[in-house]
Design an enzyme around this catalytic site. Structure first.
Site, PDB file in Angstrom:
ATOM      1  N   SER A   1     -40.966 -12.679  89.188  1.00 30.41           N
ATOM      2  CA  SER A   1     -39.638 -12.785  88.591  1.00 30.41           C
ATOM      3  C   SER A   1     -39.578 -11.832  87.415  1.00 30.41           C
ATOM      4  CB  SER A   1     -39.386 -14.218  88.121  1.00 30.41           C
ATOM      5  OG  SER A   1     -40.183 -14.461  86.978  1.00 30.41           O
ATOM      6  N   LYS A   2     -38.425 -11.820  86.760  1.00 29.55           N
ATOM      7  CA  LYS A   2     -38.231 -10.884  85.640  1.00 29.55           C
ATOM      8  C   LYS A   2     -39.305 -11.031  84.563  1.00 29.55           C
ATOM      9  CE  LYS A   2     -33.303 -10.133  85.985  1.00 29.55           C
ATOM     10  NZ  LYS A   2     -32.166 -11.001  85.795  1.00 29.55           N
TER      11      LYS A   2
END
Ligand code: GLU
Length: 475
Positions: free
Chosen positions: A240-241
């Protein structure tokens, strides 16, 4: 099965940019289709009206194009195929495989809570399944999920996956706004598009038994299913980010080559012996599902940088120059090549000298900048370490000797450095670092002789003058 009938699809939901996981799913579908001489279809699953956006559709297409994943059919948009879904839901309704449900969201929520309180699974309780009278007002259409003890997903990557039939309730096919749900539209489209292999992320695995039940109810044969394990970050949680950039296009902006990124994501979960670098042709030739692993792949940014560096090193210098050109800072005061005032600098030659020292196009652009722009700036640490009073005599000596050199070639330049080294008792590093700093503003560069030859005598002298002017006066 005849090879020519193989058909795969990439079916993104346009609710964001194309991320690495999506790009890998697209790539695996593309490679499998190409490997088997089949077709690769692009289908946009835009039935979630609130979350789907035009920007996201454009971003996904842009990502696929940048990665050079060309499709054979489509793009198809589910939002333009509502008539088809309606005709299938009508068919299911009249055959008794589906029914209208008038339960309100409040009622459903109440029952859900009550079931959870009793420790029961919050399934739809089937209240509208056997209504004797047709209701009126807003409603959804539910699938009369067949009674079955077990649904088996025969997964080409993970083997047989068995799901207890009692887990499934009468799920919604069509929402109250008339739009199909994901599971319904996927099945209708996979049938209509004659998809032979459904290859997607394993976050969809729990949807597959529902889809299988619908395929069977519609009297259709099943496609093959293959669920690709997720991509994890170094901490073994879903990428994820938090783990850094996940959007494909941000890798373009960071100076990665699309070929390198494709090569990298191909190896996320797939392998071919211990080969690391693959041409597109090799990927197509070697790709198959036998060597797609069943455990999550771990994203390693260092390895991606390494691969990118390999691709830059092996790139055609003319092409490399064209990729770097748009990334160069505005050139304020262009360097003219020696003896030819109008021709300007030769970017191809310059990037060719630099390409083995840079891992991304951005790094390369930074490094070549001083060679095309006389108004390059000195890095702060370079100023402090090398452009100081202690080095003033050395830089002046260089200026004097370089001006007097007979021929500007490697032999004569080597002589100058050697002589100064002997006279001042300096090693090559001690000789070259202040010179490099004065000429490039940087600490690293190709060999000092390459730099001197590339710049030419006049430019070298001008730069030494500038460096000498830059040294702060004695205090
Ligand atoms: N639209 C789904 C997604 O973006 C993919 C559906 C599928 O491949 O079946 O996750």
């Amino acid at each position: 099965m005849k090879e020519s009938k193989i058909r795969l699809r990439f079916a993104p939901s346009p609710t964001g940019y194309l991320h690495l996981g999506g790009a890998r799913t697209a790539l695996f579908n593309y490679l499998f289709a190409r490997h088997h001489g089949g077709l690769f279809i692009l289908r946009v699953e835009d039935t979630d009206r609130e979350r789907s956006t035009k920007e996201s559709i454009d971003a996904i297409f842009e990502g696929l194009k940048w990665l050079d994943l060309d499709w054979d059919e489509g793009p198809f948009f589910q939002s333009e195929r509502l008539d088809l879904y309606r005709s299938v839901s009508d068919r299911l309704l009249s055959a008794g495989h589906a029914y209208r449900c008038y339960c309100t969201p409040d009622e459903l929520e109440e029952r859900r809570k009550a079931a959870l309180e009793k420790g029961l699974p919050p399934k739809y309780n089937g209240r509208c399944r056997s209504r004797s009278t047709e209701g009126s007002g807003p409603h959804v259409i539910r699938f009369r999920h067949p009674e079955t003890s077990e649904i088996v997903v025969r997964d080409l990557i993970r083997g047989d996956l068995r799901f207890d039939g009692s887990l499934f309730d009468d799920w919604i096919l069509v929402r109250s706004d008339g739009y199909p749900t994901y599971n319904f539209a996927v099945v209708v489209d996979d049938i209509d598009m004659r998809i032979t292999h459904v290859l997607r992320g394993d976050d969809h695995i729990n949807n597959t038994p529902r889809q299988i039940a619908l395929f069977e109810t519609l009297g259709e044969s099943l496609p093959f299913f293959a669920h690709i394990p997720m991509i994890h970050g170094a901490d073994r949680t879903k990428l994820s980010k938090r783990h850094g950039a996940t959007s494909v296009m941000s890798y373009r902006d960071m100076g990665f080559l699309p070929q390198a990124l494709v090569n990298y994501i191909a190896r996320l979960g797939w392998s071919h012996k211990d080969q690391e670098i693959f041409t597109r042709r090799e990927l197509v030739d070697y790709f198959d599902l036998d060597h797609v692993g069943s455990s999550p792949a771990v994203f390693n940014p260092e390895k991606l940088l390494w691969l990118n560096a390999q691709y830059m090193k092996n790139a055609d210098p003319n092409e490399l120059a064209e990729w770097v050109r748009p990334l160069l800072h505005p050139v304020m005061n262009p360097v003219r090549s020696e003896g030819n005032e109008t021709q300007g600098f030769d970017l191809t030659k310059i990037v060719d000298e630099w390409k083995t020292r840079s891992r991304t196009l951005l790094e390369l652009a930074d490094s070549v900048h001083p060679f095309i722009d006389r108004d390059f700036s000195y890095a702060q640490d370079v100023l402090e370490k090398h452009l100081n009073q202690a080095n003033r005599p050395l830089l002046s000596l260089y200026r004097e000797r370089f001006a007097a050199i007979r021929t500007w070639d490697r032999d004569h330049l080597t002589d100058v450095l050697k002589t100064i080294g002997t006279e001042r008792n300096l090693k090559l590093g001690q000789l070259a670092q202040p010179l490099r700093a004065a000429l490039t503003g940087q600490n690293v560069s190709p060999g000092i002789y390459e730099v001197l030859i590339l710049l030419g005598r006049q430019e070298v002298i001008d730069r030494l003058d500038r460096a000498l002017r830059t040294i702060p006066p004695e205090t």
